[in-house]
Scaffold this motif. Structure first.
Motif, short mmCIF file in Angstrom:
data_model
loop_
_atom_site.label_atom_id
_atom_site.label_comp_id
_atom_site.label_asym_id
_atom_site.label_seq_id
_atom_site.Cartn_x
_atom_site.Cartn_y
_atom_site.Cartn_z
N UNK A 1 43.12 40.94 24.01
CA UNK A 1 42.11 39.94 23.63
C UNK A 1 42.72 38.57 23.37
N UNK A 2 41.96 37.54 23.71
CA UNK A 2 42.47 36.18 23.59
C UNK A 2 42.69 35.75 22.15
N UNK A 3 42.05 36.43 21.19
CA UNK A 3 42.23 36.04 19.79
C UNK A 3 43.45 36.69 19.14
N UNK A 4 44.31 37.35 19.95
CA UNK A 4 45.54 37.93 19.41
C UNK A 4 46.44 36.82 18.86
N UNK B 1 44.61 34.08 32.36
CA UNK B 1 43.45 33.97 31.49
C UNK B 1 42.21 34.36 32.29
N UNK B 2 41.34 35.19 31.68
CA UNK B 2 40.12 35.59 32.34
C UNK B 2 39.13 34.44 32.43
N UNK B 3 38.20 34.56 33.37
CA UNK B 3 37.23 33.48 33.58
C UNK B 3 36.35 33.27 32.36
N UNK B 4 36.08 34.34 31.60
CA UNK B 4 35.24 34.18 30.41
C UNK B 4 36.03 33.80 29.17
N UNK B 5 37.37 33.73 29.30
CA UNK B 5 38.21 33.31 28.19
C UNK B 5 38.41 34.34 27.11
N UNK B 6 37.88 35.55 27.28
CA UNK B 6 37.98 36.57 26.23
C UNK B 6 39.27 37.37 26.30
N UNK B 7 39.91 37.40 27.47
CA UNK B 7 41.14 38.19 27.64
C UNK B 7 42.22 37.30 28.25
N UNK B 8 43.46 37.53 27.81
CA UNK B 8 44.62 36.85 28.37
C UNK B 8 45.68 37.91 28.67
N UNK B 9 46.76 37.49 29.31
CA UNK B 9 47.79 38.46 29.69
C UNK B 9 49.16 37.82 29.60
N UNK B 10 50.16 38.67 29.37
CA UNK B 10 51.56 38.31 29.52
C UNK B 10 52.06 39.02 30.77
N UNK B 11 52.74 38.28 31.66
CA UNK B 11 53.22 38.84 32.92
C UNK B 11 54.74 38.91 32.91
N UNK C 1 41.65 52.80 35.23
CA UNK C 1 40.72 51.96 34.46
C UNK C 1 41.35 50.62 34.11
N UNK C 2 42.61 50.66 33.68
CA UNK C 2 43.29 49.41 33.34
C UNK C 2 43.46 48.52 34.56
N UNK C 3 43.80 49.15 35.70
CA UNK C 3 44.00 48.38 36.93
C UNK C 3 42.71 47.64 37.30
N UNK C 4 41.59 48.33 37.26
CA UNK C 4 40.32 47.71 37.62
C UNK C 4 39.91 46.65 36.60
N UNK C 5 40.19 46.93 35.33
CA UNK C 5 39.83 45.98 34.28
C UNK C 5 40.56 44.65 34.49
N UNK C 6 41.86 44.73 34.66
CA UNK C 6 42.65 43.50 34.84
C UNK C 6 42.27 42.80 36.14
N UNK C 7 42.05 43.57 37.19
CA UNK C 7 41.66 42.97 38.47
C UNK C 7 40.33 42.23 38.37
N UNK C 8 39.38 42.82 37.68
CA UNK C 8 38.04 42.23 37.64
C UNK C 8 37.94 41.07 36.65
N UNK C 9 38.65 41.16 35.52
CA UNK C 9 38.47 40.16 34.47
C UNK C 9 39.55 39.09 34.43
N UNK C 10 40.73 39.37 34.98
CA UNK C 10 41.81 38.38 34.86
C UNK C 10 42.32 37.94 36.23
N UNK C 11 43.01 38.84 36.95
CA UNK C 11 43.57 38.44 38.24
C UNK C 11 43.83 39.67 39.10
N UNK C 12 43.69 39.56 40.43
CA UNK C 12 43.98 40.70 41.30
C UNK C 12 45.48 41.02 41.31
#
Length: 726
Positions: free
Chosen positions: A69-72, A122-132, A396-407
């Protein structure tokens, strides 16, 4: 040879086979597991050459993403990034905060930073972010260890309960885990238990059934040992091999038991008679099955190409088990139980079919033609998420990250500046290309050197880029001498439309630079090439299997008219089932592309038995032979054996539907469907076609021939009764 001496030889033979089992098991357990992306992509060709050149220039493009979550808390994110960079398998790690810091240093306006990060970390809705974490050379060589390092870092940062870990290395690691023997063993054990029950029903003795189960295990482990000695690797395709060999071995043993039950004599004489009777049809069945499997060796997809020869080896070992080890076990145990109740249902379907052959063929032709119209709609598909159990955490995680953040799949564009072009001129071209690419509907994000730089020109930009190159976030987009610039595109490339997306993005680039200055590579174009290879391999292996099996059947029956008739009947299941798949919009994947060749090899076994019986009926009729009566008699006599063999094989391949791999499960369902269609073709279409063939002494179209058979008769396993029933 006396019965006593024969039993001693049988005992020695079975002990020798048993002594091989520990060695076979050790070799099978030592099979390396490899589901790396490189193993699934064509080994040659311009796409692979460009991809290898890209990796030599810019290093690995593979990254593992940990989304949360982006509020981490910022301190937690910074700690996670630091822990990732401590791993030798991670070349560098970046977070939204670290990239934003680079952008600020490079004079990027604050208002643009979030927009440049959206679709990357960063996801398009701004609710989730990621470290790569981008893999180092060591991490690319050992993806499972890199994934473990990332998961440990996530857990140490207190994010294990909320983080979604995804990326190509994560998918590959999960595929490797599911390919290991301990993951495949449960459904293989269930399949083996079903096989033991079948053997017990046929032979009537648990001791003999257990011995025969040992021959099935011998053939299965022997095949895996052969793959290991040949330098093969276990993967999600070869995970289906043990189950397939188990079906081959079980079918061969059951056939021998029925020949033994119908053979005359006692003791060793009865066993010899059974082996002589079984040798020819078993040999032909093995040859046709092996031909269908060997045709898969034409595929450019390496695991599929390995599956073909490995499956052919399994068919050969199953035949050895059926013709050598099974008779030895039967002889050692004193034969079958004298009376085991069976009921063979024999309705008057054979006479009904040939009497109404015109209507049967007309209805069949109309149904097959309607199904065949779906064949042009078939396409190929390669999707990493589709290879995993849909309910699993990794999927599930793969689809979640693909759909909400980046392919997870990237499309890499390598731009080589024109001779004499300055840094500022090249940067301007990169900006223009990136801006046009971002306008395409499929593109989610474009990362390039321009991503980190604000609006500065000329030597100022060069100086800022030189400073940025000291930071790991930016160093991967321009070579040290400036001879190659990279644009990393994250785009939605659904299976079946990758070529359309790749060609569209290539056209965008060619509006700015000549074709010789730009190269398209990355996983997306390679997966597109894999889809083409899968479809072409499906087509070529099917044609090769049909040719090889057709030649075998022609050599066996010796009559080109019968051969053409059999060929038409055997193509019906393929046209009908795959045509229905086309109508349903289902694409051919790596599991389904093997199905046609395997099922054709299995189904032609029943066709061969019926054709051999038809030839015997024609010879027996002599000058007075009637085509209608010969076709009906052959179908009536061979039908029960054809149904039994297909049911055994179908029940075996249905066990594959319990596989954790969706492609393997689809392979089981589709092969079973093809076997059902093959039974209908053998019992309805083939007798109707054979009834039209002219034979010596009579015409095939003799409508006046009245053919009737008993509707039902009980049969026992007593030898005399079985001989009379046959």
């Amino acid at each position: 040879m006396t019965d006593h001496a024969a039993r001693r030889c049988a005992l020695v033979l079975l002990i020798a086979a048993g002594a091989c089992l520990p060695l076979f098991a050790a070799l099978a357990a030592d099979l390396p597991v490899n589901n790396d992306p490189e193993a699934w992509l064509p080994a040659d060709g311009p796409n692979r050459t460009a991809y290898d050149a890209f990796r030599r220039t810019f290093g690995s493009e593979e990254a593992i993403l940990a989304a949360f979550p982006a509020d981490t808390a910022a301190a937690t994110v910074a700690a996670l990034r630091a822990r990732l960079e401590m791993s030798p398998r991670i070349r560098y790690a970046c977070s939204p905060g670290s990239i934003a810091a680079v952008m600020r240093e490079m004079n990027v306006p604050e208002a643009e930073i979030d927009a440049r990060l959206t679709g990357l970390l960063r996801g398009a809705n701004g609710e989730w972010v990621a470290v790569a974490g981008t893999l180092s050379a060591e991490g690319a060589a050992d993806r499972p260890a890199a994934v473990r390092d990332v998961r440990r870092a996530v857990a140490a940062s207190g994010l294990a309960n909320v983080a979604k870990v995804a990326g190509v290395p994560v998918v590959v690691t999960e595929l490797d885990r599911l390919s290991r023997p301990e993951a495949v063993l449960p459904y293989l054990a269930g399949m083996f238990a079903l096989g033991l029950a079948v053997l017990r029903c046929v032979c009537g003795r648990w001791g003999l059934a257990l011995l025969l189960g040992g021959t099935v295990v011998w053939a299965t482990l022997g095949t895996l040992a052969g793959v290991r000695l040949a330098g093969g690797e276990m993967n999600l395709i070869l995970a289906a091999l043990p189950a397939l060999v188990l079906v081959f071995a079980l079918t061969a043993s059951v056939h021998l038991l029925h020949y033994h039950a119908a053979a005359a004599g006692e003791g060793v004489a009865k066993v010899r008679a059974a082996v002589r009777a079984a040798a020819r049809p078993t040999a032909w069945a093995t040859a046709t099955t092996a031909a269908g499997l060997l045709s898969l060796g034409l595929s450019e997809v390496r695991p599929v190409a390995w599956f073909g020869p490995a499956g052919a080896l399994g068919a050969l070992l199953a035949a050895v088990g059926g013709l050598v080890l099974t008779p030895a076990a039967v002889l050692l145990c004193g034969g079958l139980e004298r009376r085991v109740p069976h009921l063979a249902v024999r309705r008057d379907w054979a006479g009904w079919t040939v009497r109404r052959r015109g209507a049967v063929l007309a209805v069949s032709a109309a149904a097959v033609a309607a199904c065949s119209l779906g064949l042009p709609r078939l396409s190929a598909k390669v999707d990493a998420a589709d290879l995993l159990p849909p309910s699993g955490a990794v999927s599930r995680d793969h689809r979640f990250v693909r759909d909400l953040i980046t392919p997870a799949e990237s499309l890499e564009i390598v731009l080589r500046p024109a001779p004499g072009a300055t840094f500022g001129e090249t940067l301007a071209v990169v900006r223009e290309i990136a801006a046009d690419l971002n306008d395409r509907p499929a593109v989610r994000h474009v990362a390039s050197a321009a991503l980190f730089l604000g609006e500065v020109d000329g030597w100022g930009a060069a100086g800022r880029m030189a400073a940025a190159r000291s930071l790991p976030e930016a160093e991967a987009f321009v070579t040290e001498d400036g001879s190659a610039w990279r644009l990393s595109v994250r785009a939605d490339c659904p299976p079946g439309r990758r070529a359309e997306v790749v060609n569209d993005l290539r056209a965008v680039c060619l509006r700015h630079v000549p074709a010789d200055q730009v190269t398209m590579t990355g996983l997306a174009p390679l997966l597109e090439a894999a889809e083409v290879a899968i479809y072409n391999g499906f087509r070529d292996s099917l044609l090769a299997a049909a040719l090889l099996i057709g030649l075998a059947v022609l050599f066996a029956v010796g009559d080109w008219r019968v051969w053409l008739t059999a060929g038409a009947a055997n193509l019906v299941p393929l046209a009908a089932v795959f045509g229905l798949l086309g109508w349903a919009g289902r694409a051919v994947d790596v599991g389904m592309m093997m199905t046609a060749s395997v099922a054709l090899g299995l189904a032609v076994d029943g066709t061969f038995h019926l054709l051999v019986r038809h030839r015997d009926e024609v010879r027996r009729g002599g000058p007075d032979a009637c085509g209608v009566r010969c076709a009906a008699a052959a179908a009536h006599a061979a039908g029960p054996a054809v149904v039994q063999a297909a049911v055994i094989a179908g029940a075996g391949v249905l066990a594959l539907t319990a596989s954790p791999f969706p492609p393997t499960a689809r392979f089981g369902w589709l092969t079973a469907a093809l076997l059902v269609a093959a039974i209908l073709a053998d019992l309805l279409i083939l007798p109707a076609l054979l009834a039209y063939l002219p034979v010596r002494g009579g015409t095939g179209a003799d409508s006046a021939a009245i053919v009737r058979f008993p509707a039902r008769r009980p049969v026992s396993a007593d030898a005399d009764e079985l001989r009379r029933a046959a």
